[in-house]
Scaffold this active site. Structure first.
Site, short mmCIF file in Angstrom:
data_model
loop_
_atom_site.label_atom_id
_atom_site.label_comp_id
_atom_site.label_asym_id
_atom_site.label_seq_id
_atom_site.Cartn_x
_atom_site.Cartn_y
_atom_site.Cartn_z
CD GLU A 159 -2.13 -1.92 1.12
OE1 GLU A 159 -0.41 -2.74 1.83
OE2 GLU A 159 -2.88 -3.94 1.19
CG HIS B 181 -9.80 -7.78 7.50
ND1 HIS B 181 -8.65 -8.34 9.03
CD2 HIS B 181 -8.98 -7.39 6.29
CE1 HIS B 181 -7.68 -8.28 7.87
NE2 HIS B 181 -8.04 -8.26 6.94
#
Lengths: 336, 370
Positions: free
Chosen positions: A70, A139
């Protein structure tokens, strides 16, 4: 009548139409093309939940698969935006954003200010947030308030398919970096969406429902819970007004304040943890600027100050719901 | 039992599946004449009154204020004095026991708008009713086929009625060319050609009225009669502030007061009405289309085209309807009645008179078309 499509299809359609309109729009992210379980280039997977599926072949060379890094590809998207492209980067889960805070907070958000207003960074970072997927603490978080805190970033939080398409088109055309928050539970939500292209302006809240008794400000997935609560409360003669800010940066303060001036009561519903949240931010705004109108203390309906639990039973308790909103409304109705 | 009449939740437009009761306009036991407004209900789009289809006494109010009930569900009962309470209760019980709310599936089976391409230009229309007697409903500036929400079905009971979205409007193509009346008229003629409509009764609202007049002027054989509702083209005056404001307004705060000018009763401007209009205005190309049309047809707060001579020259029946409290185009533009020309001015109603006084407008048009 517009046809009904899902939130996920609305996002896909916005990307498709903007890529067709503007050759500088590109899409990049993990598994956007190819990816585990896909037959490869014959039928690209379209990201972890298939949101970008179908774009790879429609727009050759403009849907890029990235490594699982990322910090690398978000930085690359920001750099590409500085050099004339309009990248839409997909960062799977907002929970992973931490590894690229420097790129987002310290670079993308600052360029316009550091270079005398001359630099533009038209990047969109799409990301999934929210609990309800049994996906545990890493998450499931609801982190839009982190980005709202940073000047130079814009933050869009669509609560339905119509807004998802219109806000994403607006995000792509905007010349500032935009964090586009997609609630994963909403992907299957259906709603009327025009086939034609349109944009929903930033900083203009939606009045989802009109009422005179209590103002409920709700964000993202919480909007439909607020609607359920308002429907139930109406049977008891309590008329709720529901405001969906749609973007938290910029925030449509006027619509919130005007509503509270009318109702005198405020409940803010925010899936985030409560400290330094949109709930506390909006409560602070109203306490400061509409104090004279308030007839009761402001109620905040949020997740508790703990990480999203992995246990199904505990996760269900963690997420705000219609019943909690109803009891918050009833509580401030009974106050004085 | 035959003198017991049920009042049910009306269906105003395709998307309406339920309605909210705003309040009773008649008390229990009140005498009712045909056409009296008995109860006010509200769909997502707009509020309106349910009229009595028969005379009698209001014997039951089955619903109360704020109730939300499905389309077709029981609102109340009208019956003569001599009908016994037991018979009425039996009828109510029977209705409630047998009532099945319309399901989603049935909804989808109903009439739905169709999109066609004419010379590459998308045009949306909605057809209701059958038979050779064809009627075209043409909306005004910034409107769409939903402007006929309360009229379309009623008029289609005896006729084949088409409502269309003009270019630049609704879900039709947003390109309006030079924005002239002739261009818009060409598109309507093209629509009639494509659907094989040799001639029709034309019903036009506001700018749509001017299009109807222009069509009658250019192709008189295609027009059986004209119904002009708050029509443009009959004088120079028009509310320029409204036109300009409507074109440029992009948010709820500025749009809502403007839309309120369209109605005499501003309570009719619901949240949903404003929201639907914003959704239309956000579509790509709409603002440009409206700017072009306004610049061509209504420059500097005046109507550029006057079709009075066309009205006088049209040798067939004409019905002109106006709301007496129209704030957009004044009712003083209505011609003097006489000969082929009938005029109905509905006092206290605004520019959207076909919505605001739907029952009355439907009756006028129905009687006129025969």
């Amino acid at each position: 009548m517009a046809r009904k499509i899902t939130y996920q299809q609305a996002i896909n359609e916005a990307l498709d139409q903007e890529m067709a309109r503007d050759p500088s729009v590109i899409v990049m992210g993990e598994d956007n093309a190819g990816g585990e379980g896909s037959p490869g280039e014959m039928d690209a997977w379209g990201g972890v939940l298939g949101v970008t599926k179908g774009l790879y072949h429609k727009h050759p060379g403009r849907v890029l698969d990235t490594p699982i890094s990322e910090s690398g590809f978000i930085g690359a998207a920001i750099g590409a935006a500085c050099n004339g492209l309009r990248p839409v980067a997909e960062l799977m889960f907002v929970d992973f954003m931490g590894v690229c805070f420097d790129q987002i907070f310290n670079q993308a958000a600052k360029f316009k200010y550091m270079f005398g207003g001359k630099a533009e960074t038209p990047v969109v970072i799409r990301t999934m947030y929210g609990a309800g997927f049994r996906a545990a603490a890493q998450h499931s978080q609801c982190l839009y308030s982190l980005f709202t805190h940073i000047p130079g970033l814009k933050v869009a939080i669509p609560s339905n398919p119509y807004d998802a398409k219109g806000l994403l088109i607006q995000s792509i055309r905007d010349n500032d970096p935009v964090i586009f928050m997609e609630h994963k539970v909403l992907y299957t939500m259906e709603g009327d969406v025009p086939e034609e292209s349109y944009s929903v302006p930033f900083g203009e809240a939606a009045v989802v429902r009109e009422g005179d008794d209590v103002t409920i400000v709700a964000l993202g997935r919480m909007v439909s819970f607020a609607q359920d609560a308002a429907q139930a409360l109406q049977k008891n003669g309590i008329h709720c007004e529901i405001i969906d800010p749609r973007t938290t940066s910029p925030l449509d303060e006027d619509t919130i304040l005007e509503s509270v001036e009318k109702t005198g009561r405020l409940v803010v519903v925010d899936e985030s943890n409560p400290r330094c949240s949109m709930a506390s931010d909006i409560a602070g705004l109203v306490a400061q600027k509409a104090f004279g109108a308030l007839k009761a203390p402001i109620e905040q309906v949020t997740a508790p100050h703990v990480p999203p639990p992995f246990s199904d039973a505990l996760e269900d308790l963690y997420i705000p719901n219609a019943a909690k909103i109803e009891s918050a409304v009833s509580k401030i109705r009974e106050y004085g | 039992m035959s003198q017991i009449h049920t009042l049910t939740m009306p269906k105003w437009g395709l998307s309406m599946s339920e309605g909210k009761v705003n309040g009773w306009l008649k008390e229990l036991g009140d005498g009712i004449s045909v056409g009296d407004e008995v109860v006010e209900v509200e769909s997502e789009k707009i509020a309106g009154a349910v009229e009595a289809p028969v005379a009698g006494i209001l014997r039951r109010q089955v619903v109360s204020e704020d109730d939300i009930i499905p389309v077709g569900a029981l609102l109340g009962v009208i019956a003569d004095e001599e009908v016994s309470d037991a018979d009425i209760d039996a009828k109510v019980e029977d209705f409630l026991a047998n009532f099945v709310p319309p399901s989603e599936d049935q909804e989808e089976g109903g009439p739905a708008p169709v999109k066609i391409e004419i010379e590459g230009q998308r045009l949306r229309y909605l057809k209701r009713g059958e038979g050779g007697n064809q009627v075209l409903l043409i909306h005004g500036f910034g409107g769409d086929l939903n402007n006929w929400l309360f009229n379309h079905e009623a008029l289609a009971a005896k006729r084949e009625v088409f409502a269309l979205d003009l270019p630049g409007h609704g879900e039709s193509v947003k390109a309006v060319g030079d924005g002239s009346l002739d261009t818009l008229t060409d598109r309507v003629i093209g629509f009639m050609d494509t659907l094989g409509i040799e001639s029709a009764h034309l019903v036009g609202h506001s700018m749509g009225g001017a299009i109807c007049l222009n069509l009658a002027k250019r192709a008189p054989s295609r027009v059986k009669s004209l119904v002009l509702v708050a029509s443009a083209g009959l004088g120079q005056d028009i509310n320029g502030d409204y036109i300009g404001g409507f074109v440029e307004s992009q948010d709820r705060r500025s749009l809502k007061p403007l839309l309120s000018e369209l109605f005499a009763d501003t309570n009719l401007v619901t949240r949903q009405l404003v929201e639907d209009m914003l959704k239309y205005k956000r579509l790509e190309g709409v603002t440009d289309a409206l700017r072009t049309l306004a610049g061509k047809l209504f420059p500097e707060g005046r109507q550029a085209v006057t079709l009075r001579p066309a009205l006088d020259a049209f040798g067939k029946p004409i019905l002109v309807i106006w709301g007496g409290a129209d704030q957009i185009i004044p009712a003083s533009h209505a011609p003097t009645p006489g000969g082929r020309v009938q005029v109905g001015v509905l006092n206290g109603k605004g520019h959207m008179v076909q919505m605001e006084a739907a029952n009355e407008v439907n009756r006028l048009i129905d009687d006129f078309l025969g």
